[in-house]
Design an enzyme around this catalytic site. Structure first.
Site, PDB file in Angstrom:
ATOM      1  N   ASP A   1       0.869  -1.165   0.000  1.00 16.93           N
ATOM      2  CA  ASP A   1       0.000   0.000   0.000  1.00 16.93           C
ATOM      3  C   ASP A   1       0.920   1.232   0.000  1.00 16.93           C
ATOM      4  O   ASP A   1       2.144   1.122   0.113  1.00 16.93           O
ATOM      5  CB  ASP A   1      -0.974  -0.010   1.182  1.00 16.93           C
ATOM      6  CG  ASP A   1      -2.220   0.836   0.882  1.00 16.93           C
ATOM      7  OD1 ASP A   1      -2.171   1.678  -0.049  1.00 16.93           O
ATOM      8  OD2 ASP A   1      -3.241   0.686   1.566  1.00 16.93           O
TER       9      ASP A   1
HETATM   10  C1  BGC Z   1      -5.017   3.280   0.018  1.00 17.11           C
HETATM   11  C2  BGC Z   1      -5.237   2.230  -1.051  1.00 17.11           C
HETATM   12  C3  BGC Z   1      -5.109   2.866  -2.412  1.00 17.11           C
HETATM   13  C4  BGC Z   1      -3.764   3.526  -2.526  1.00 17.11           C
HETATM   14  C5  BGC Z   1      -3.505   4.163  -3.870  1.00 17.11           C
HETATM   15  C6  BGC Z   1      -3.755   4.083  -0.220  1.00 17.11           C
HETATM   16  O1  BGC Z   1      -3.652   5.144   0.655  1.00 17.11           O
HETATM   17  O2  BGC Z   1      -4.978   2.638   1.269  1.00 17.11           O
HETATM   18  O3  BGC Z   1      -6.476   1.625  -0.891  1.00 17.11           O
HETATM   19  O4  BGC Z   1      -5.284   1.901  -3.395  1.00 17.11           O
HETATM   20  O5  BGC Z   1      -3.657   4.539  -1.534  1.00 17.11           O
HETATM   21  O6  BGC Z   1      -4.274   5.281  -4.066  1.00 17.11           O
END
Ligand code: BGC
Length: 781
Positions: free
Chosen positions: A306
């Site tokens: 993530d």
């Molecule tokens: C979130 C994810 C997301 C990623 C990209 C993160 O902060 O937890 O769910 O896919 O950002 O935007």
């Protein structure tokens, strides 16, 4: 047969293969007609692709290999910004494998051109984006989509999203979010399918199939990413990013199944989560990432971290510097570092120093290249630029409206003394007052993570009702009354005045999609925010009948308002067709068919609250929990002294304008042997007749639940194991059949084996998790 091939065979048997010929030209998004049911093929296990990956790997330097493991955000950041912007040079130097947050055909092509013409090995960039509930056509938020209990419509919505995203060069979505959420405080509950692993697994499969289609290399297919692996929804206290403690049995019974289902359906990628699971951060967790995902499930796609979750090993406390964080994450099984830059900066020295074996790097690169080849990116790195800029496809708008209609849950619609229920709005209603901050709020209708959804495509309840009122010669009065959060009570007097002049009041209240739902939006209080309850009280004091329409990303605690209104519609954040879809159900042109996939609590103190809990050794039994404990009554039971145990509305609940009756159940046997069930050679058939006994056509969601007793470990008081959405005309009845076999009856027992055990089993089939016709059978040795 192992369970993975068992699953795949099941799917292959169930669906007819669809062959799609792919030309070398790019096709415009409107050109391909019906959304056909795709067959499952496994593009991640194709010898031809493996040979191409091996040959490319042999040509790569260590730096080029590590380059493939990096992802940066080339657009608006969706997490804490790292300040990096020199992507063009990095792409030319082969230092970037993927970019996220870049949208638009021109923009993706331009960056792709650098990779394809200026980098030494010409490996295409994989563009990723949070396409969560639509790309340009915005569907209801995922919790709303789940409330349809209709995997078919979810699959179609995902296919539309894929088509629109792919047309602009975005071939990878960070969806579906398959985190089980049992706590409404957690803002990200809106992004998933709710609290149930069975329903969550079916929804996971629907999204993967919709995004990935029959073939990943079809120009309209995009790679799915099941996230956040794993346990993210179990954040302590519902506070985002918080620690989770999940015993292995619970992990395997509840939190892992939707991921397993996504993997078995062919999901090309997974995203590792922010949270620690039992003390080990999920983004460097060898047990979940390597043991379970790779060794047990045989996952052949890649895992992306993530946003900066690799770097976050440092605040988590399992690394004191970047190199250790990067090493631990890679060795555990995280192949791509999202936005952290640590794989880029620190892994070369780790490899050269012998702390990270080259074969681990090679394997990570192989997994990423495998997906790029499977997507056909090497053959078609670019998209057609003239395809963009068109309006929405009418068929996509229609699907968005149907999905919204099916996502609405009619929570309450009481008959009033001597009069029919408030809904559907009777033809005699001459003046309607539409009041509340969500009545005309375009941004909130789109919901969180609206990707490229355009505000101008949204039709709010106010706009749609104006249209309806004009056709019906009905007068529509409108007042905002209050802000969603903050603001003053200056608008209340007008709202009350407007209410006084109307026959019926529609109150549009709820949550701000951007500020109160999705990431980093945990709430310690889950009632209607701001002055909205005060507004409701003021309007209710007029004595006018009220229909409350709740727009929210989580189940709210509506206890203090439930008795002040005649009807309640849970509308979630419904997408671009919010208004037209709502008008159709409120007016009765369409019927309600949505059902809750989350338990609606009475108050925040009950959380976490979920229907499939264990029983405890001292259940409340017959003790009346609607009042405080009284003298002489059994005290030592599992209860609160100041709140009920029961929710306000149970999982599975949802009313209709008609009524359904269930006949007694018929079971095909009274007793089955665990041995036969475990060999997969036997299953129980459960049959019931469902009848529409009301005066209107409608859709019932018949739900099958079980409870097992006498087993080596305690099993939940109820577990969903099947459901069917059935459309029944007024007066019509249908025989509905379910099967209970190994897959439904097995669980992780005291020896941590997934088996069917001897048990006494109760089966219910009914309209929600608290009622239904029931029967019993025995599982013998
Ligand atoms: C979130 C994810 C997301 C990623 C990209 C993160 O902060 O937890 O769910 O896919 O950002 O935007």
């Amino acid at each position: 047969m192992n369970t993975r091939s068992h699953f795949i065979c099941k799917f292959l048997r169930a669906f007819v293969a669809v062959t799609i010929t792919i030309g070398s030209v790019t096709v415009s998004p409107q050109a391909v007609a019906p959304l056909s049911r795709p067959a499952i093929v496994d593009p991640l296990n194709d010898p031809a692709i493996e040979a191409r990956v091996s040959s490319l790997l042999r040509q790569m330097t260590l730096e080029e290999k590590l380059g493939q493991l990096n992802q940066f955000s080339g657009g608006a950041p969706t997490g804490p910004s790292t300040g990096r912007t020199d992507y063009r040079q990095m792409i030319a130097a082969g230092q970037i494998g993927s970019l996220l947050n870049v949208t638009g055909a021109k923009e993706t092509n331009e960056l792709q051109r650098i990779a394809m013409t200026r980098s030494r090995l010409k490996i295409p960039i994989l563009f990723g984006l949070d396409v969560i509930h639509g790309y340009r056509t915005t569907f209801p938020v995922p919790l709303g989509l789940a409330s349809t209990w209709n995997p078919d419509i979810v699959e179609k919505a995902a296919a539309v999203a894929a088509r629109e995203a792919a047309a602009e060069g975005v071939r990878w979505t960070f969806s579906p979010m398959v985190d089980i959420a049992r706590d409404a405080r957690w803002g990200r509950i809106v992004e998933g399918a709710g609290e149930d692993p069975f329903l969550g697994s079916l929804m996971a499969v629907a999204y993967v199939r919709g995004y990935q289609g029959a073939r990943l290399d079809h120009p309209f297919s995009i790679a799915a990413c099941a996230k956040h692996y794993v346990g993210y929804g179990a954040a302590e206290g519902g506070r985002d990013y918080n620690t989770t403690e999940i015993p292995e049995r619970l992990l395997r019974d509840v939190y892992l199944p939707p991921f397993r289902a996504a993997v078995d359906a062919g999901a090309a990628t997974l995203m590792s989560a922010f949270n620690a699971v039992n003390g080990v951060p999920a983004s460097a967790n060898p047990f979940t990432l390597d043991q379970v995902l790779r060794r047990e499930w045989g996952f052949r796609g890649f895992v992306v971290s993530d946003w900066t979750s690799v770097k976050e090993m440092i605040p988590h406390g399992i690394a004191n510097e970047g190199a250790t964080a990067a090493r631990k994450a890679l060795l555990a099984g995280v192949d791509m570092d999202m936005e952290g830059g640590l794989y880029l900066n620190d892994l070369a020295a780790e490899v050269k120093g012998g702390r990270v074996p080259m074969k681990v790097v090679d394997e990570a690169v192989r997994r990423i290249l495998r997906v790029k080849f499977a997507l056909g990116l090497f053959e078609r790195p670019y998209v057609e630029e003239s395809a963009g800029g068109k309006g929405l496809d009418p068929a996509h708008i229609e699907l968005a409206r149907t999905a919204a209609e099916e996502s609405f849950v009619l929570l309450k619609n009481d008959a009033r003394s001597g009069q029919p229920p408030l809904l559907p709005l009777s033809a005699g209603v001459r003046t309607v007052a539409l009041i509340g901050p969500l009545a005309d709020s375009v941004g909130d209708m789109r919901g969180a993570w609206a990707a490229k959804g355009d505000r101008k495509d949204v039709i709010t309840l106010r706009v749609a009702l104006e249209d309806f009122a004009a056709k019906r010669q009905m007068q529509l009065l409108h007042a905002k009354g209050a802000e969603i959060v903050g603001g003053s009570d200056a608008g209340m007097a007008t709202a009350v005045d407007v209410a006084r002049r109307a026959d019926v009041v529609l109150l549009a209240l709820g949550e701000d999609a951007g500020e109160m739902t999705a990431e980093a939006t945990s709430r310690a209080f889950i009632t209607l925010p701001g002055l909205q309850e005060k507004l409701l009280e003021a309007v209710a004091a007029t004595g006018k009948p009220i229909v409350l329409v709740v727009f929210s990303g989580r189940p709210l605690a509506l206890t203090s308002v439930v008795d002040r209104v005649g009807a309640i519609v849970q509308a979630w954040h419904p997408g671009i067709q919010a208004g037209p879809a709502l008008v159709r159900v409120l007016s009765g042109e369409a019927n309600f068919s949505g059902r809750l996939t989350v338990t609606m609590p009475r108050s925040v103190g009950q959380l976490p609250l979920y229907y499939n809990h264990l029983n405890t050794g001292r259940p409340a039994g017959k003790v009346d929990l609607t009042r405080p404990p009284t003298r002489g009554e059994e005290k030592y039971v599992s209860r609160y002294i100041d709140e009920q145990n029961a929710p306000l509305f149970p999982f599975g609940h949802g009313l209709s304008y008609t009524r359904f009756e269930y006949s007694p159940l018929t079971l095909s046997a009274q007793s089955l042997s665990a041995r036969a069930l475990n060999s997969g050679s036997l299953a129980l058939r459960v049959t019931v007749e469902v009848k529409n006994v009301g005066g209107r056509d409608g859709v019932e969601v018949a739900q099958l639940y079980i409870r097992q007793r006498g087993t080596s470990v305690a099993r939940p008081v109820r577990e969903l194991k099947g459901f069917q959405r059935i459309a029944l005309r007024a007066g019509e009845s249908r025989r509905v059949e379910f099967t209970l076999g190994e897959k439904e009856l097995a669980f992780w027992n005291i020896d941590m084996k997934e088996v069917v055990e001897p048990a006494a089993v109760t089966v219910w089939v009914g309209p929600n998790s608290q009622s239904g016709s029931y029967g019993e059978f025995t599982i013998t040795r």
